[in-house]
Motif scaffolding. Sequence first.
Motif, PDB file in Angstrom:
ATOM      1  N   PRO A   1       0.830  -1.114  -0.069  1.00  0.00           N
ATOM      2  CA  PRO A   1      -0.089  -0.009   0.012  1.00  0.00           C
ATOM      3  C   PRO A   1       0.802   1.286   0.048  1.00  0.00           C
ATOM      4  O   PRO A   1       1.851   1.375   0.370  1.00  0.00           O
TER       5      PRO A   1
ATOM      6  N   SER B   1      -3.306 -14.577   7.006  1.00  0.00           N
ATOM      7  CA  SER B   1      -2.573 -15.750   7.314  1.00  0.00           C
ATOM      8  C   SER B   1      -1.178 -15.631   7.584  1.00  0.00           C
ATOM      9  O   SER B   1      -0.657 -16.379   8.396  1.00  0.00           O
TER      10      SER B   1
ATOM     11  N   ALA C   1       0.479 -12.797   8.592  1.00  0.00           N
ATOM     12  CA  ALA C   1       0.635 -11.824   9.815  1.00  0.00           C
ATOM     13  C   ALA C   1       0.369 -13.035  10.845  1.00  0.00           C
ATOM     14  O   ALA C   1       1.232 -12.874  11.986  1.00  0.00           O
TER      15      ALA C   1
ATOM     16  N   THR D   1      -9.117  -5.056   9.653  1.00  0.00           N
ATOM     17  CA  THR D   1     -10.199  -5.841   9.864  1.00  0.00           C
ATOM     18  C   THR D   1      -9.671  -7.318  10.594  1.00  0.00           C
ATOM     19  O   THR D   1      -8.686  -7.905  10.161  1.00  0.00           O
TER      20      THR D   1
HETATM   21  P1  NAP Z   1      -4.163 -11.263   3.225  1.00  0.00           P
HETATM   22  O1  NAP Z   1      -4.987 -12.327   3.775  1.00  0.00           O
HETATM   23  O2  NAP Z   1      -4.676 -10.583   1.831  1.00  0.00           O
HETATM   24  O3  NAP Z   1      -3.907 -10.156   4.367  1.00  0.00           O
HETATM   25  C1  NAP Z   1      -3.257  -8.968   4.131  1.00  0.00           C
HETATM   26  C2  NAP Z   1      -3.649  -8.042   5.518  1.00  0.00           C
HETATM   27  O4  NAP Z   1      -3.133  -6.946   5.099  1.00  0.00           O
HETATM   28  C3  NAP Z   1      -4.911  -7.844   5.793  1.00  0.00           C
HETATM   29  O5  NAP Z   1      -5.251  -7.803   7.310  1.00  0.00           O
HETATM   30  C4  NAP Z   1      -5.316  -6.656   5.206  1.00  0.00           C
HETATM   31  O6  NAP Z   1      -6.426  -5.970   5.867  1.00  0.00           O
HETATM   32  C5  NAP Z   1      -4.229  -5.774   5.530  1.00  0.00           C
HETATM   33  N1  NAP Z   1      -3.869  -4.632   4.576  1.00  0.00           N
HETATM   34  C6  NAP Z   1      -3.787  -4.753   3.055  1.00  0.00           C
HETATM   35  N2  NAP Z   1      -3.777  -3.502   2.739  1.00  0.00           N
HETATM   36  C7  NAP Z   1      -3.967  -2.566   3.904  1.00  0.00           C
HETATM   37  C8  NAP Z   1      -3.885  -1.148   4.223  1.00  0.00           C
HETATM   38  N3  NAP Z   1      -3.708  -0.394   3.031  1.00  0.00           N
HETATM   39  N4  NAP Z   1      -3.954  -0.877   5.183  1.00  0.00           N
HETATM   40  C9  NAP Z   1      -3.998  -1.493   6.352  1.00  0.00           C
HETATM   41  N5  NAP Z   1      -4.218  -2.879   6.358  1.00  0.00           N
HETATM   42  C10 NAP Z   1      -3.994  -3.383   5.094  1.00  0.00           C
HETATM   43  O7  NAP Z   1      -2.649 -11.373   2.933  1.00  0.00           O
HETATM   44  P2  NAP Z   1      -1.555 -12.691   3.538  1.00  0.00           P
HETATM   45  O8  NAP Z   1      -2.054 -12.765   5.126  1.00  0.00           O
HETATM   46  O9  NAP Z   1      -0.260 -12.502   2.883  1.00  0.00           O
HETATM   47  O10 NAP Z   1      -2.236 -14.046   2.759  1.00  0.00           O
HETATM   48  C11 NAP Z   1      -2.632 -14.041   1.351  1.00  0.00           C
HETATM   49  C12 NAP Z   1      -2.703 -15.542   1.219  1.00  0.00           C
HETATM   50  O11 NAP Z   1      -1.871 -16.270   1.296  1.00  0.00           O
HETATM   51  C13 NAP Z   1      -3.614 -16.285   2.360  1.00  0.00           C
HETATM   52  O12 NAP Z   1      -4.953 -15.997   2.270  1.00  0.00           O
HETATM   53  C14 NAP Z   1      -3.531 -17.685   1.886  1.00  0.00           C
HETATM   54  O13 NAP Z   1      -3.945 -17.930   0.748  1.00  0.00           O
HETATM   55  C15 NAP Z   1      -1.940 -17.559   1.576  1.00  0.00           C
HETATM   56  N6  NAP Z   1      -1.068 -18.000   2.774  1.00  0.00           N
HETATM   57  C16 NAP Z   1      -1.453 -19.172   2.652  1.00  0.00           C
HETATM   58  C17 NAP Z   1      -0.377 -19.816   4.027  1.00  0.00           C
HETATM   59  C18 NAP Z   1      -0.258 -21.181   4.405  1.00  0.00           C
HETATM   60  O14 NAP Z   1       0.295 -21.590   5.427  1.00  0.00           O
HETATM   61  N7  NAP Z   1      -0.712 -22.114   3.471  1.00  0.00           N
HETATM   62  C19 NAP Z   1       0.505 -18.699   4.882  1.00  0.00           C
HETATM   63  C20 NAP Z   1       0.209 -17.576   4.638  1.00  0.00           C
HETATM   64  C21 NAP Z   1      -0.578 -16.898   3.555  1.00  0.00           C
HETATM   65  P3  NAP Z   1      -7.860  -6.028   5.642  1.00  0.00           P
HETATM   66  O15 NAP Z   1      -8.456  -7.483   5.700  1.00  0.00           O
HETATM   67  O16 NAP Z   1      -8.789  -5.066   6.088  1.00  0.00           O
HETATM   68  O17 NAP Z   1      -7.887  -5.866   3.815  1.00  0.00           O
END
Ligand code: NAP
Length: 498
Positions: free
Chosen positions: A146, A182, A184, A205
């Motif tokens: 962002p 996930s 974080a 959120t």
């Molecule tokens: P994510 O689920 O998209 O989470 C992103 C986080 O950043 C959310 O809390 C989001 O808040 C926040 N965010 C984004 N832009 C923002 C902004 N401008 N200001 C404040 N907060 C902001 O990303 P992720 O945690 O990297 O995970 C992505 C996907 O990767 C997962 O859903 C999963 O499919 C995969 N993953 C898998 C594993 C595994 O073990 N298999 C582990 C890690 C990731 P909001 O919710 O408000 O948008």
Amino acid sequence: MTARRDNPSVVIIGAGMTGILMAIRMKQAGISNVTVLEKKESAGGTWRENTYPGVACDVPSHAYTYSFEPNPNWSSHFPAGREIHQYFKDVVSKYGVDSQIHFNEPATSCIYNDATQTWTVTTALGQYEADLLISATGILHHPNIPAFRGMESFAGACFHTARWDHSVELTGKRIGVIGTGSTAAQVIPELVNTAGTEVSVFQRTPQWTVSMEDHQFSDEEKQRFARSPWRMGLIRKMSAFVYSRGTAALTGDSWFDRLTHKIMAWNGRKTIENAVADPELRARLTPDYEFGCKRVVITSKFYDAIQQPNAHLVTDGIDCVEPEGIRTTDGKLHKLDIIVMATGFDPTAFMRPMEFLGSQGLSIEQAWEKKITAYRSMFLPHFPNFVLMLGPNSPIGNQSVIEISEIQANYLMQLVDDWRDGRLEAIEASEEATQRWAQLIKDKMKHTVWTSGCDSWYLDAEGDALTWPFTWNRWVKSMQSPDLQDFVRASPINATET
Ligand code: NAP
């Protein structure tokens, strides 16, 4: 069978989990003229990119494994990223596809030539002609960063979780983590447990979570897995069953699906109630949207970590970044040494950015101008003999993505047979079939939990989710065998009925 189709040239973009799988499947099909273009120095995709503290797979290891290469030596149910990365590197060597991988060679353009019916794939080091082009670039590999006001003025270290800077010392530092997804949930407990740190978690959120305890496999258990592989198969089947029931609860229409969703939501609330003692903190951590609307976070550590004295949950919005830290909308400056962006990825980029032109110079941007879609997630009209693995509306969720890739690979290899045997002129979905497919998905999507009111990386510009809106079982069934009538230039005599 023509000579060309007997041993066609294949270019695979990406040597992650799916690219490795496709190289192996091509080899098994007797296709030896295969080039895998990998942008970085080693295979393993997401498991090479993500090296943040705590990185692990939240799908049980024996399910997050190629079906043809079970691994009795997994250290635990949820092993660390390093171990998973090693698994993929070992598979590459064992199946002898390493010689096909061109490391440090990102593709910069892919252009279809109507006259020769081949793809020209260009990299910084050369050009490749391909009869068949496979994109295996994965879904989550473009970090979402962002543009907070004042970002560039921050005096400390700032990096995305997928670009972890291991030269930065964490001990004794004030660390701000932006995001509570996930990723974080995996990194925060590690940072909180690092000596002398103060960790501020900037949550926009809250997330629903499911707690799954890890289990370290003893040497005896590993020996048992090696002696009796059915034990690994059983874990795989149980895992697939649990996740498919979960998906049915998010997409299904039956009373049983709705009841399962209610039970899962109840469990989500109970998990927070049981884990978080302070009612005020609990309220701030409790989502106000439906369970499953965002991908559910699997963690047994996050709530414990966020209640530690050196962890601080910040729920006021981020106003701007200043040299000393992050200022929130309540006017408070949170002084920081390090900012970690756990802010997710852009899931709609797929193989981009690169010049990508199909038949008659149609660009991927033009093809996807109105909507990012692909017939059965994999095939695009006007992009003959191009396959997009894990494309839009693949049933991504909490299911093992390896299972999804393997099913798509089986589907593709049937089409490759049809093409090599001359039943198909090209592997290219018809416009009509693609539109029908997109409409089927769109109509159902509005009845799924993903479109029930939260914002998530699943959603496209129109608010439709990029995932599969029906049950897992329906998807598996629909991917059993291709319907050749949905592909252009199919010979009607040989078209199968499904
Ligand atoms: P994510 O689920 O998209 O989470 C992103 C986080 O950043 C959310 O809390 C989001 O808040 C926040 N965010 C984004 N832009 C923002 C902004 N401008 N200001 C404040 N907060 C902001 O990303 P992720 O945690 O990297 O995970 C992505 C996907 O990767 C997962 O859903 C999963 O499919 C995969 N993953 C898998 C594993 C595994 O073990 N298999 C582990 C890690 C990731 P909001 O919710 O408000 O948008």
